[in-house]
Design a protein around this motif. Structure first.
Motif, short mmCIF file in Angstrom:
data_model
loop_
_atom_site.label_atom_id
_atom_site.label_comp_id
_atom_site.label_asym_id
_atom_site.label_seq_id
_atom_site.Cartn_x
_atom_site.Cartn_y
_atom_site.Cartn_z
N ARG A 127 13.36 9.91 -20.58
CA ARG A 127 13.91 8.71 -20.85
C ARG A 127 13.05 8.21 -22.19
O ARG A 127 12.15 8.68 -22.58
N HIS A 155 20.08 1.11 -34.88
CA HIS A 155 19.44 -0.37 -34.67
C HIS A 155 19.55 -1.19 -35.94
O HIS A 155 20.10 -2.30 -35.62
N VAL A 179 15.40 -4.93 -27.43
CA VAL A 179 15.05 -3.81 -26.64
C VAL A 179 16.33 -2.91 -26.44
O VAL A 179 17.22 -3.27 -25.77
N GLU A 180 16.26 -1.71 -26.92
CA GLU A 180 17.59 -0.92 -26.73
C GLU A 180 17.26 0.35 -25.71
O GLU A 180 16.01 1.12 -25.90
N GLY A 181 18.03 0.72 -24.80
CA GLY A 181 17.68 1.59 -23.89
C GLY A 181 17.33 0.86 -22.57
O GLY A 181 17.26 -0.38 -22.35
N PRO A 182 16.56 1.39 -21.55
CA PRO A 182 16.13 2.85 -21.55
C PRO A 182 17.49 3.56 -21.40
O PRO A 182 18.49 3.33 -20.78
N VAL A 183 17.62 4.93 -22.06
CA VAL A 183 18.27 5.81 -21.61
C VAL A 183 17.71 6.90 -20.96
O VAL A 183 16.45 7.21 -21.15
N THR A 184 18.37 7.75 -20.08
CA THR A 184 17.79 8.73 -19.24
C THR A 184 18.84 10.01 -19.27
O THR A 184 19.82 10.13 -19.51
N ARG A 211 13.38 4.57 -24.95
CA ARG A 211 13.67 3.18 -25.26
C ARG A 211 13.19 2.71 -26.60
O ARG A 211 12.27 3.49 -26.94
N TYR A 212 13.68 1.92 -27.15
CA TYR A 212 13.26 1.58 -28.49
C TYR A 212 13.17 -0.17 -28.46
O TYR A 212 13.74 -0.98 -28.11
N GLU A 213 11.86 -0.66 -29.13
CA GLU A 213 11.82 -2.06 -29.02
C GLU A 213 11.54 -2.36 -30.61
O GLU A 213 10.70 -1.97 -31.42
#
Length: 77
Positions: A31, A63, A42-47, A33-35
């Motif tokens: 997983r 972004h 906050v983008e994500g989280p992606v899994t 995420r980007y902050e």
């Protein structure tokens, strides 16, 4: 060095996950995420392995197109 100060504008967090023995299935899927430190988004989280790989490869370019504040001189992390 160019003499310019280093400016950190975001943080990318990546958890590589854990596969079961034999690598047939994921015990804990990857997983990410980007902050953004500029707009606080906050983008994500992606899994999942494919989604995480795509996210990591593209977030630094995508972004800034959505970053709300207009910070002159700021560069993507």
């Amino acid at each position: 060095m160019t003499g310019r100060p280093l400016v950190i504008t975001g943080a990318l967090y990546v958890d590589m996950g854990q596969q079961a023995r034999g690598g047939e299935r994921w015990v804990k899927p990857p997983r990410a995420r980007y902050e953004c430190l500029l707009c606080r988004a906050v983008e994500g989280p992606v899994t999942g392995p494919a989604d995480v790989a795509e996210f990591v490869a593209t977030i630094r370019a995508t972004h800034p197109t959505r970053c709300a504040p207009n910070h002159q001189g700021a560069q993507a992390a």
